[in-house]
Structures are given as C-alpha cells and as structure tokens.
Write a protein that holds these residues in place. Structure first.
Motif, mmCIF file in Angstrom:
data_model
loop_
_atom_site.group_PDB
_atom_site.id
_atom_site.type_symbol
_atom_site.label_atom_id
_atom_site.label_comp_id
_atom_site.label_asym_id
_atom_site.label_seq_id
_atom_site.Cartn_x
_atom_site.Cartn_y
_atom_site.Cartn_z
ATOM 1 N N THR A 157 0.952 -1.158 -0.137
ATOM 2 C CA THR A 157 0.015 -0.214 0.071
ATOM 3 C C THR A 157 1.027 1.265 -0.023
ATOM 4 O O THR A 157 0.306 2.359 -0.498
ATOM 5 C CB THR A 157 -1.072 0.237 1.296
ATOM 6 O OG1 THR A 157 -0.163 -0.278 2.330
ATOM 7 C CG2 THR A 157 -2.110 -0.993 0.956
ATOM 8 N N LEU A 298 0.098 1.934 -5.322
ATOM 9 C CA LEU A 298 -0.673 0.968 -5.706
ATOM 10 C C LEU A 298 -1.747 1.851 -6.179
ATOM 11 O O LEU A 298 -2.015 2.899 -5.653
ATOM 12 C CB LEU A 298 -1.204 0.583 -3.961
ATOM 13 C CG LEU A 298 -2.250 -0.541 -4.360
ATOM 14 C CD1 LEU A 298 -1.590 -1.896 -5.142
ATOM 15 C CD2 LEU A 298 -2.736 -0.987 -2.765
ATOM 16 N N TYR A 300 -5.485 1.770 -8.156
ATOM 17 C CA TYR A 300 -6.574 0.974 -8.247
ATOM 18 C C TYR A 300 -7.429 1.539 -9.690
ATOM 19 O O TYR A 300 -7.669 2.594 -9.884
ATOM 20 C CB TYR A 300 -7.666 1.574 -7.134
ATOM 21 C CG TYR A 300 -9.176 0.837 -7.223
ATOM 22 C CD1 TYR A 300 -9.618 -0.222 -8.121
ATOM 23 C CD2 TYR A 300 -9.949 1.226 -6.145
ATOM 24 C CE1 TYR A 300 -10.699 -0.760 -7.849
ATOM 25 C CE2 TYR A 300 -11.146 0.699 -5.971
ATOM 26 C CZ TYR A 300 -11.723 -0.385 -6.893
ATOM 27 O OH TYR A 300 -12.859 -0.789 -6.867
ATOM 28 N N SER A 304 -8.536 -3.684 -14.192
ATOM 29 C CA SER A 304 -6.815 -3.548 -13.772
ATOM 30 C C SER A 304 -6.373 -5.012 -14.593
ATOM 31 O O SER A 304 -5.339 -4.824 -14.966
ATOM 32 C CB SER A 304 -6.663 -3.988 -12.424
ATOM 33 O OG SER A 304 -7.081 -5.062 -11.763
ATOM 34 N N ASN A 320 0.442 -7.137 -10.357
ATOM 35 C CA ASN A 320 -0.928 -6.920 -10.154
ATOM 36 C C ASN A 320 -1.414 -7.754 -8.812
ATOM 37 O O ASN A 320 -0.485 -8.547 -8.381
ATOM 38 C CB ASN A 320 -1.994 -7.722 -11.153
ATOM 39 C CG ASN A 320 -1.603 -9.187 -11.529
ATOM 40 O OD1 ASN A 320 -0.528 -9.660 -11.139
ATOM 41 N ND2 ASN A 320 -2.481 -9.573 -12.388
ATOM 42 N N GLN A 321 -2.304 -7.332 -8.179
ATOM 43 C CA GLN A 321 -2.465 -7.820 -6.784
ATOM 44 C C GLN A 321 -3.631 -8.997 -6.779
ATOM 45 O O GLN A 321 -4.708 -8.504 -7.168
ATOM 46 C CB GLN A 321 -3.036 -6.539 -5.894
ATOM 47 C CG GLN A 321 -1.714 -5.530 -5.858
ATOM 48 C CD GLN A 321 -0.655 -5.786 -5.296
ATOM 49 O OE1 GLN A 321 -0.629 -6.546 -4.142
ATOM 50 N NE2 GLN A 321 0.609 -5.754 -6.018
ATOM 51 N N LEU A 326 -7.416 -6.446 -2.489
ATOM 52 C CA LEU A 326 -6.873 -5.509 -3.272
ATOM 53 C C LEU A 326 -7.335 -5.777 -4.791
ATOM 54 O O LEU A 326 -6.427 -6.021 -5.421
ATOM 55 C CB LEU A 326 -5.598 -5.489 -3.180
ATOM 56 C CG LEU A 326 -4.732 -4.765 -2.076
ATOM 57 C CD1 LEU A 326 -3.325 -4.851 -1.841
ATOM 58 C CD2 LEU A 326 -5.222 -3.340 -1.683
ATOM 59 N N ASN A 328 -8.700 -5.312 -8.266
ATOM 60 C CA ASN A 328 -8.393 -4.420 -9.210
ATOM 61 C C ASN A 328 -7.290 -3.325 -8.910
ATOM 62 O O ASN A 328 -7.320 -2.301 -9.411
ATOM 63 C CB ASN A 328 -9.808 -3.449 -9.652
ATOM 64 C CG ASN A 328 -10.743 -4.336 -10.138
ATOM 65 O OD1 ASN A 328 -10.709 -4.708 -11.202
ATOM 66 N ND2 ASN A 328 -11.936 -4.384 -9.524
ATOM 67 N N CYS A 329 -6.356 -3.715 -8.193
ATOM 68 C CA CYS A 329 -5.176 -2.903 -7.878
ATOM 69 C C CYS A 329 -4.167 -3.295 -8.674
ATOM 70 O O CYS A 329 -3.553 -4.705 -8.633
ATOM 71 C CB CYS A 329 -5.093 -2.727 -6.423
ATOM 72 S SG CYS A 329 -6.133 -1.731 -5.592
ATOM 73 N N ARG A 331 0.313 -2.953 -8.391
ATOM 74 C CA ARG A 331 1.504 -2.028 -7.731
ATOM 75 C C ARG A 331 2.456 -1.567 -8.791
ATOM 76 O O ARG A 331 2.956 -2.687 -9.431
ATOM 77 C CB ARG A 331 2.133 -2.907 -6.651
ATOM 78 C CG ARG A 331 3.097 -2.138 -5.639
ATOM 79 C CD ARG A 331 4.037 -2.940 -4.747
ATOM 80 N NE ARG A 331 4.951 -3.725 -5.672
ATOM 81 C CZ ARG A 331 5.389 -4.904 -5.378
ATOM 82 N NH1 ARG A 331 5.283 -5.511 -4.091
ATOM 83 N NH2 ARG A 331 6.340 -5.505 -6.061
#
Ligand SMILES: *Cc1c(COP(=O)(O)O)cnc(C)c1O
Length: 354
Positions: A157, A298, A300, A304, A320-321, A326, A328-329, A331
């Motif tokens: 995060t 990170l 959103y 994603s 990708n997370q 998380l 649709n997040c 990094r």
C-alpha cells in the motif's frame, strides 16, 4: 515409492510465494519488484575463493552500525536478505502447531508463507479497515502469539503506521515480540525505529540492501534487536550465509561516499514519484492512487486485469494484486524518469484507443 507420502503436509499443500522474477515477462521496463532503476558497478577486491567467508563480516557490522547512526554492532545480524530474517525469526521463536504470528493484510506475503512452511498458524488482523490498536481487547487476542509483523512503510500500500501506534503496541505487549520490517525506510526521513531497540527489548527491526541501496541481486539484509535475541538467532543461521563476493560488495556499498549516493538516488525516486502521481491522476480510468512514502504506488484501475495484460504485452511489467483486499489494484514501482514517462505514455494511448 510415493514421494507425496514422504513430504511434510505443510509443503505438500503449500502455494509458494510468487516472486516477481518467477512470474516472468518480457520487455524493457521492469516495475514489478520495487527494485532500483539505478546502479553502481563494483570491482571485487578479493579474487580468491578457496576459503570459506567470515560468518558475520566485521567490516559490514561496523559500517552498517555507523550507517544506522549508533554503535550497536553487537545487536546486528547479517542475513541472506530480509526474507531469510523472517524465516529465522519464525524458526527461533515459534513452536509448530501451537504458536501464532500476527500480521496486518494487505501486506508483504512472506510472513504468511514462512509461517505456513514452519507449521505456524497465522492470525490476520485487518487494521487498515478498522484502526483498532487502541481498543482494550486488541491485546487480549495475543494469547499464543509470539511474533507480530508490521511492514513500515507497508508493501504494497505504501502507507506508514503512525509512530504513536507503534509505541502504544510496544508498551502493551507482553510475551510477544514486535517485528518492524523497514525494507523501504530509506525513502522517508526520521521514521525508523532502529534506535528504539535499546529501549524496548521486545522490538526487532528488519532491513535490506535490496531496495534503496539498489542491491537486490546480492541478497543481503539485517536484523537489529536486543543482544540476546541476536544470540539465539545466530545459533540457527546457516554457517556461512553470505558469500565472499557479497561481503565484499556490501562492504564497499556502505562506505560514506556510496551511502551519500544512495540518498541521492532516493531523492531522485521520491521526486519521480510526485511527478508520476500527478500524471496518473490525468488518466480517466485510474480510480484511486494510494498515498505512498515508498518507491512504489498502489493504483486502483477501472479494469486492472486488462491494463496489466496490455502493459505486459507492451513490455512494461508491473505487479497485479491477487489478494482479496486489493481487487483491481496494480502495484507499480517508481522507476527512473524515463520509465515513468514510458508507462504514462502507454496508459494514455490505452485511454485513446479504448
Ligand atoms: C523486498 C522486501 C523484503 C525482502 O528483502 P530481501 O532483503 O531482498 O530478502 C522484505 N520485506 C519487504 C516488505 C519487502 O518489500
């Protein structure tokens, strides 16, 4: 013979850590492992390898404690990366099938994985949703909990739990050790808890040469803790955790001139981050950018998975997370100016063709 019947059930059922390198990808922009885009080159000063290395290099201990700002070299253990440090702590303190560790997701995946491998139960507390350190029964949950892991700044995060919260936890813990993973601490000034190790014997700090020091390829990290803790960890660490070339290059990286260069790179990356955030805000399918003090953001996105694939196909590799927290997040490591520019240009193109 059935090998599956021989293997420990923890290993049989393990879903291993998906390191950035394992996932692969092809391209020229690598923003998936929070590595540094900058590097120095080194000459080996020791070119003979017939002898075993020093188990704990005196030069590194001395230089690293100078870098930390205090003479605490008897309280440092050099490890094969912070990942080995996490594993050592769990194996030293936790009894399989009895003890627990606590961590606060979404966070770095290796606390969970190392615990699973050692047969340690995980207790997961989500403080990011309900910031509940200060409620009385928070500490009642800690029966059989030996270790608490706090990643500060938090990966993925990028935020940083307040100093007040850490002090509150330290003062209220009882038979539980607090581990602060400071892998990214160089990216923010005056936030380290390393000097508190003198005051709180239940505090353990993890550090690494992989991120701000730009030496992920070397594999070197540190544990800073009370002398007695270091002594117990030393009993189980591998006899020669660091190879001779690693010791050589880490020693060179810790001389004053190279520490100054490290901070120059940090300033550069932190300024790239500000520019990068500013540009990401102009992309209309970016829904949220999490506040970050570290060398990654990170983000959103509206879709994603598509963005991840699109960047991948264009040789830009991000992370990708997969965690439920998380969805649709993605990094994205903050790289060089050119790398930030390349990803922004690709995202803007996607905007256009969509
Ligand atoms: C990268 C990372 C580590 C691992 O560091 P190594 O020294 O390369 O093993 C540990 N903790 C966090 C939070 C990290 O992001």
């Amino acid at each position: 013979m059935d090998i599956k019947k021989l293997v420990r059930s923890e290993v049989l059922n393990l879903i291993p850590y998906e390191s950035a390198r394992k996932i692969g990808g092809m391209g020229d922009v690598w923003l998936n492992a929070n590595e540094s885009p900058y590097y120095l080159t080194f000459n080996l000063s020791n070119k003979k390898f017939n002898r075993y290395p020093e188990p704990q290099s005196k030069t590194i201990l001395l230089n690293y404690s100078k870098y930390l700002g205090h003479n605490i070299n008897s309280k440092i253990l050099i490890t094969r990366g912070a990942d080995e440090a996490i594993d050592l702590l769990i194996r030293t303190f936790c009894i399989p099938n009895k003890d627990m560790i606590i961590y606060f997701p979404p966070t770095y995946g290796m606390y969970h994985i190392s615990a699973l491998i050692s047969g340690i139960k995980n207790k997961i507390i989500n403080i990011y949703k309900n910031n509940n350190f200060y409620v009385d029964n928070f500490f009642k949950q800690f029966k059989n909990v030996k270790l608490i892991f706090i990643c500060r700044p938090n990966n993925p995060t990028g935020d940083i739990i307040s100093q007040e919260s850490i002090i509150y936890i330290l003062q209220n813990l009882n038979n539980t050790l607090l581990i602060i993973d400071e892998a990214y601490i160089e990216f923010i000034l005056n936030e380290s808890f390393v000097l508190y190790v003198k005051k709180y014997i239940n505090l353990i700090i993890l550090r690494t040469m992989s991120k701000a020091f730009a030496l992920a390829g070397l594999r070197c990290g540190f544990i800073i803790a009370d002398k007695l803790i270091i002594q117990f960890l030393s009993k189980i660490i591998a006899p020669y955790p660091l190879s001779t070339p690693v010791i050589d290059i880490v020693s060179q990286s810790l001389i004053k001139k190279n520490v100054v260069l490290m901070y120059t790179r940090v300033i550069e990356i932190n300024s790239n981050r500000i520019w990068f955030i500013y540009m990401l805000r102009s992309i209309n399918y970016v829904i949220k950018i999490f506040d970050s003090v570290a060398n990654y953001l990170l983000v959103y996105f509206e879709f994603s998975e598509k963005i991840f694939r699109y960047l991948w196909d264009n040789g830009i590799i991000v992370r990708n997370q997969k965690s439920n927290y998380l969805k649709n997040c993605i990094r994205i490591t903050v790289g060089s100016k050119l790398e930030c520019l390349k990803i922004i240009m690709k995202l803007k193109e996607y905007n256009f063709i969509k």
